[in-house]
Design a protein around this motif. Structure first.
Motif, PDB file in Angstrom:
ATOM      1  N   LYS A  65     -34.965 -11.730  21.530  1.00 25.17           N
ATOM      2  CA  LYS A  65     -35.749 -12.692  20.746  1.00 25.17           C
ATOM      3  C   LYS A  65     -36.972 -12.028  20.132  1.00 25.17           C
ATOM      4  N   SER A  66     -37.591 -11.108  20.855  1.00 22.74           N
ATOM      5  CA  SER A  66     -38.789 -10.435  20.336  1.00 22.74           C
ATOM      6  C   SER A  66     -38.458  -9.529  19.149  1.00 22.74           C
ATOM      7  N   GLN A  67     -37.206  -9.199  18.961  1.00 22.08           N
ATOM      8  CA  GLN A  67     -36.778  -8.360  17.838  1.00 22.08           C
ATOM      9  C   GLN A  67     -36.264  -9.196  16.664  1.00 22.08           C
ATOM     10  N   ILE A 138     -24.113   2.016  14.387  1.00 20.47           N
ATOM     11  CA  ILE A 138     -23.479   2.978  13.482  1.00 20.47           C
ATOM     12  C   ILE A 138     -22.075   3.321  13.980  1.00 20.47           C
ATOM     13  N   HIS A 139     -21.892   3.352  15.279  1.00 18.98           N
ATOM     14  CA  HIS A 139     -20.559   3.595  15.856  1.00 18.98           C
ATOM     15  C   HIS A 139     -19.639   2.392  15.593  1.00 18.98           C
ATOM     16  N   VAL A 140     -20.172   1.198  15.792  1.00 19.43           N
ATOM     17  CA  VAL A 140     -19.389  -0.022  15.609  1.00 19.43           C
ATOM     18  C   VAL A 140     -18.953  -0.193  14.151  1.00 19.43           C
ATOM     19  N   PHE A 141     -19.866   0.103  13.233  1.00 20.96           N
ATOM     20  CA  PHE A 141     -19.567  -0.099  11.817  1.00 20.96           C
ATOM     21  C   PHE A 141     -18.936   1.117  11.135  1.00 20.96           C
ATOM     22  N   ALA A 142     -18.772   2.204  11.848  1.00 19.01           N
ATOM     23  CA  ALA A 142     -18.215   3.432  11.260  1.00 19.01           C
ATOM     24  C   ALA A 142     -16.889   3.216  10.519  1.00 19.01           C
ATOM     25  N   LEU A 159     -30.088  -2.006  12.623  1.00 20.74           N
ATOM     26  CA  LEU A 159     -29.653  -2.650  13.870  1.00 20.74           C
ATOM     27  C   LEU A 159     -29.838  -1.709  15.056  1.00 20.74           C
ATOM     28  N   ASP A 160     -29.571  -0.425  14.856  1.00 18.57           N
ATOM     29  CA  ASP A 160     -29.770   0.536  15.950  1.00 18.57           C
ATOM     30  C   ASP A 160     -31.232   0.613  16.370  1.00 18.57           C
ATOM     31  N   GLN A 161     -32.148   0.487  15.411  1.00 22.02           N
ATOM     32  CA  GLN A 161     -33.570   0.463  15.768  1.00 22.02           C
ATOM     33  C   GLN A 161     -33.884  -0.769  16.619  1.00 22.02           C
ATOM     34  N   HIS A 162     -33.309  -1.904  16.249  1.00 21.39           N
ATOM     35  CA  HIS A 162     -33.499  -3.127  17.047  1.00 21.39           C
ATOM     36  C   HIS A 162     -32.897  -2.963  18.442  1.00 21.39           C
TER      37      HIS A 162
END
Length: 175
Positions: A65-67, A138-142, A159-162
């Motif tokens: 939630k904080s992200q 990035i792995h999931v969306f590759a 998304l990876d930063q989150h």
């Protein structure tokens, strides 16, 4: 009399087969319960903690939630197994996303949306400690990057930063 013996043999063979199948199923459940802890693997982030399982689940939800992301789904076999009389370590998959990312992903690749929500995985170890794991975006969306282009790669990087921020906040020891 011979027919009766043949019929009895068939029934005994069926019972023996059923007992073997049930024994095998019971052993496979025991093996599944005793599976080893998650370890690093390509495309995954694995964060071991000393937090109890229930606390880590709560902390992951709070950090999500904080992200600015939303918990979309939660699923796990622990309570259902307990209802069947089977005790297994805590195990919860938490799906997170938000509508902004959904719209942006869909603009790049309809197929890529099958990967939403991004899943975080909280598991309980034998000693009571919990682990947070997830596949990186990035792995999931590759598989969809050729279709979605650099914009989809940018979304995955965001998304990876989150995900990393969620992990860092969730796994930090309580003050």
């Amino acid at each position: 009399m011979i027919r009766d013996l043949i019929r009895l043999s068939r029934m005994s063979l069926q019972r023996a087969t059923a007992v073997l199948i049930l024994t095998g199923m019971a052993l496979s459940e025991a093996v599944a319960v005793a599976a080893s802890p998650l370890t690093d693997r390509p495309g995954w982030a694995v964060h071991h903690t000393t937090k109890p399982y229930a606390q880590l689940v709560r902390d992951v939800i709070t950090a999500t939630k904080s992200q600015g992301l939303v918990v979309v789904t939660q699923a796990g076999p622990t309570k259902a197994a307990a209802a069947r009389g089977i005790t297994i370590p805590g195990n919860r998959v938490i799906g997170i996303f938000n509508n902004d990312y959904a719209v942006r992903v869909l603009r790049r690749s309809t197929a890529a949306m099958i990967e939403a929500p991004i899943r975080l995985y909280v598991t309980e170890e034998d000693n009571g400690d919990a682990t947070l794991s997830y596949k990186t975006a990035i792995h999931v969306f590759a598989p969809y990057l050729a279709e979605g282009g650099p914009e989809l790669a940018d979304i995955a990087a965001e998304l990876d930063q989150h995900l990393e921020a969620i992990a860092q906040k969730a796994v930090q020891p309580a003050p």
